[in-house]
Design a protein around this motif. Structure first.
Motif, short mmCIF file in Angstrom:
data_model
loop_
_atom_site.label_atom_id
_atom_site.label_comp_id
_atom_site.label_asym_id
_atom_site.label_seq_id
_atom_site.Cartn_x
_atom_site.Cartn_y
_atom_site.Cartn_z
N THR A 122 45.22 -51.51 27.67
CA THR A 122 45.92 -52.66 27.10
C THR A 122 47.26 -52.81 27.81
N PRO A 123 47.60 -54.00 28.31
CA PRO A 123 48.88 -54.14 29.03
C PRO A 123 50.08 -53.82 28.15
N ILE A 124 51.07 -53.16 28.73
CA ILE A 124 52.31 -52.90 27.99
C ILE A 124 53.42 -53.86 28.41
N TYR A 125 53.16 -54.67 29.45
CA TYR A 125 54.10 -55.68 29.89
C TYR A 125 53.49 -57.06 29.69
N THR A 126 54.34 -58.06 29.52
CA THR A 126 53.84 -59.42 29.38
C THR A 126 53.17 -59.86 30.68
N ALA A 127 52.28 -60.85 30.57
CA ALA A 127 51.61 -61.36 31.77
C ALA A 127 52.63 -61.92 32.75
N GLU A 128 53.68 -62.58 32.23
CA GLU A 128 54.71 -63.13 33.11
C GLU A 128 55.44 -62.01 33.85
N HIS A 129 55.74 -60.93 33.14
CA HIS A 129 56.41 -59.77 33.74
C HIS A 129 55.58 -59.21 34.89
N LEU A 130 54.29 -59.00 34.64
CA LEU A 130 53.41 -58.43 35.66
C LEU A 130 53.30 -59.35 36.87
N SER A 131 53.19 -60.65 36.61
CA SER A 131 53.07 -61.61 37.72
C SER A 131 54.34 -61.65 38.55
N ALA A 132 55.49 -61.67 37.88
CA ALA A 132 56.77 -61.72 38.61
C ALA A 132 56.97 -60.46 39.44
N SER A 133 56.59 -59.32 38.89
CA SER A 133 56.73 -58.06 39.62
C SER A 133 55.81 -58.03 40.84
N GLY A 285 80.26 -53.99 52.38
CA GLY A 285 80.13 -54.52 53.72
C GLY A 285 78.79 -55.12 54.08
N TRP A 286 78.05 -55.58 53.06
CA TRP A 286 76.75 -56.18 53.30
C TRP A 286 76.82 -57.70 53.20
N LYS A 287 75.98 -58.38 53.96
CA LYS A 287 75.61 -59.77 53.69
C LYS A 287 74.34 -59.70 52.86
N VAL A 288 74.33 -60.34 51.70
CA VAL A 288 73.19 -60.19 50.80
C VAL A 288 72.86 -61.52 50.15
N GLU A 289 71.57 -61.75 49.98
CA GLU A 289 71.11 -62.92 49.25
C GLU A 289 69.92 -62.53 48.39
N ALA A 290 69.75 -63.26 47.30
CA ALA A 290 68.60 -63.04 46.42
C ALA A 290 67.48 -63.99 46.82
N ALA A 291 66.32 -63.44 47.14
CA ALA A 291 65.18 -64.24 47.59
C ALA A 291 64.02 -64.09 46.60
N ASN A 292 63.13 -65.09 46.62
CA ASN A 292 61.91 -65.07 45.80
C ASN A 292 62.22 -64.89 44.31
N THR A 293 63.21 -65.58 43.83
CA THR A 293 63.65 -65.43 42.43
C THR A 293 62.63 -66.02 41.47
N VAL A 294 62.25 -65.21 40.46
CA VAL A 294 61.30 -65.62 39.44
C VAL A 294 61.81 -65.14 38.09
N SER A 295 61.80 -66.01 37.09
CA SER A 295 62.18 -65.62 35.73
C SER A 295 60.93 -65.35 34.92
N ALA A 296 60.99 -64.32 34.06
CA ALA A 296 59.81 -63.94 33.30
C ALA A 296 60.23 -63.33 31.97
N ARG A 297 59.45 -63.65 30.93
CA ARG A 297 59.70 -63.07 29.61
C ARG A 297 59.30 -61.60 29.61
N ALA A 298 60.16 -60.77 29.04
CA ALA A 298 59.90 -59.33 28.96
C ALA A 298 60.07 -58.86 27.52
N GLU A 299 59.25 -57.92 27.12
CA GLU A 299 59.30 -57.36 25.77
C GLU A 299 59.50 -55.85 25.84
N PRO A 300 60.02 -55.24 24.77
CA PRO A 300 60.11 -53.77 24.75
C PRO A 300 58.73 -53.15 24.90
N THR A 301 58.66 -52.06 25.66
CA THR A 301 57.38 -51.37 25.80
C THR A 301 57.13 -50.51 24.57
N PRO A 302 55.86 -50.28 24.24
CA PRO A 302 55.53 -49.57 22.99
C PRO A 302 55.82 -48.07 23.09
#
Length: 335
Positions: A122-133, A285-302
């Motif tokens: 049984t998944p312990i993460y939401t479907a959105e969480h798993l897809s975003a990961s 001293g880094w140049k950094v950017e956030a790529a492939n940004t996805v928002s997803a609903r997350a719930e506490p794990t059991p």
């Protein structure tokens, strides 16, 4: 570890050159060896194919080793619980206990059975969480697909990203962690699934790495920064050794999320906030950017009904996480 790494390595304590005495080889892999620093006389061994470059001056808690010893000991002391955990029909176990059964099987070397349980549990993460990961892993693999040379994976832990790189690409990959115990387990699992040929294993603390200046062309990390307190010093060390890109899979909490903020403050994990992490990169001293940004609903794990243990400490209540890959290069890097 593979022999090509010898030219990339130095003493993590003082950056001195290493003298090597090679013992057992297996093809291009060094199975046993001893290296000694010419400057400070510190020695670093290679055992079971794992190069161990840990210094004695940094405190660290090997949570992997603690877990590896805790669970078998607990089950040995409570045979009735072990019987319920390992012999009950899988569907009668709660999601956390299903995963603890898989962990026990993996520790016993029954990797196929452990994999089958994880795939049917049984998944312990939401479907959105798993897809975003999964999306972040796919993005990193795509970034790596056009390059050559070894990929150094930072804080590999159980090796999920290393396994994907080894399975989907032909590039060499170096799995790293400060826990030799988890690297030993990684080796056995990778060998079982036929993925060990191009993988090297090196134990070190990311605050004092054993790599020479600019020796690493490509580094990855799978949520490795999320568990680091005050990552500034670490990012300065990575700037020293990386002459290319650092691809770091991250997930960030909303800074307005007060329900989880208290737990984050208690854990002192400001790196779970995007603004703090981006500032730490820039300050180092880094140049950094956030790529492939996805928002997803997350719930506490059991929590486990049988063992009373949890899976993840965060989130403590439902929230929306921002998943992304931080793509970082040194400010003086040239394309």
């Amino acid at each position: 570890m593979h022999e090509y790494l010898i030219e990339m390595l130095e003493c993590p304590a003082c950056h001195g050159e290493l003298d090597w005495q090679i013992g057992e080889r297996r093809g291009e892999r060094v199975e046993t060896a001893d290296s000694r620093c010419r400057a400070c006389d510190t020695s670093y061994p290679v055992r079971e194919g794992i190069g161990v470059f840990l210094t004695s001056d940094l405190s660290r808690d090997d949570l992997w080793a603690q877990m590896d010893s805790w669970l078998p000991r607990y089950l040995q002391e409570h045979p009735d619980i072990e019987c319920l955990l390992m012999e009950s029909p899988l569907e009668e176990l709660d999601p956390a206990d299903q995963r603890f059964r898989a962990n026990v099987l993996e520790e016993r070397g029954q990797f196929d059975q452990a994999k089958a349980i994880r795939e049917s549990a049984t998944p312990i993460y939401t479907a959105e969480h798993l897809s975003a990961s999964a999306s972040q892993t796919d993005f990193v693999i795509e970034c790596l697909s056009s390059g050559t040379g070894p990929v150094v994976d930072l804080a590999s832990g159980a090796g999920a990203l290393v396994e994907e790189i080894a399975r989907r690409l032909t590039r060499p990959v170096v799995a790293t962690d400060f826990s030799p115990s988890i690297l030993r387990r990684d080796r056995v699992r990778l060998e079982h699934f036929g993925l060990y040929d191009r993988v090297s294993l090196v134990a070190f603390d990311a605050r004092l790495t054993p790599f020479k200046d600019r020796a690493v062309k490509t580094m990855t990390s799978n949520v490795g920064l999320s568990n680091i307190r005050e990552p500034g010093t670490l990012l300065e060390e990575l700037r020293r050794i990386i002459d290319g890109r650092f691809l770091s899979i991250c997930h960030f909490f909303d800074e307005e999320d007060e329900a989880n903020a208290e737990a984050i403050r208690e854990l002192r994990l400001e790196s779970l906030y995007r603004s703090a992490t981006m500032k730490a990169f820039t300050d180092a001293g880094w140049k950094v950017e956030a790529a492939n940004t996805v928002s997803a609903r997350a719930e506490p794990t059991p929590r486990s009904t049988l063992l009373g243990a949890g899976i993840d400490g965060l989130p403590v209540t439902e929230t929306v996480l921002e998943f992304c890959v931080l793509v970082a290069e040194g400010c003086d890097a040239t394309n």
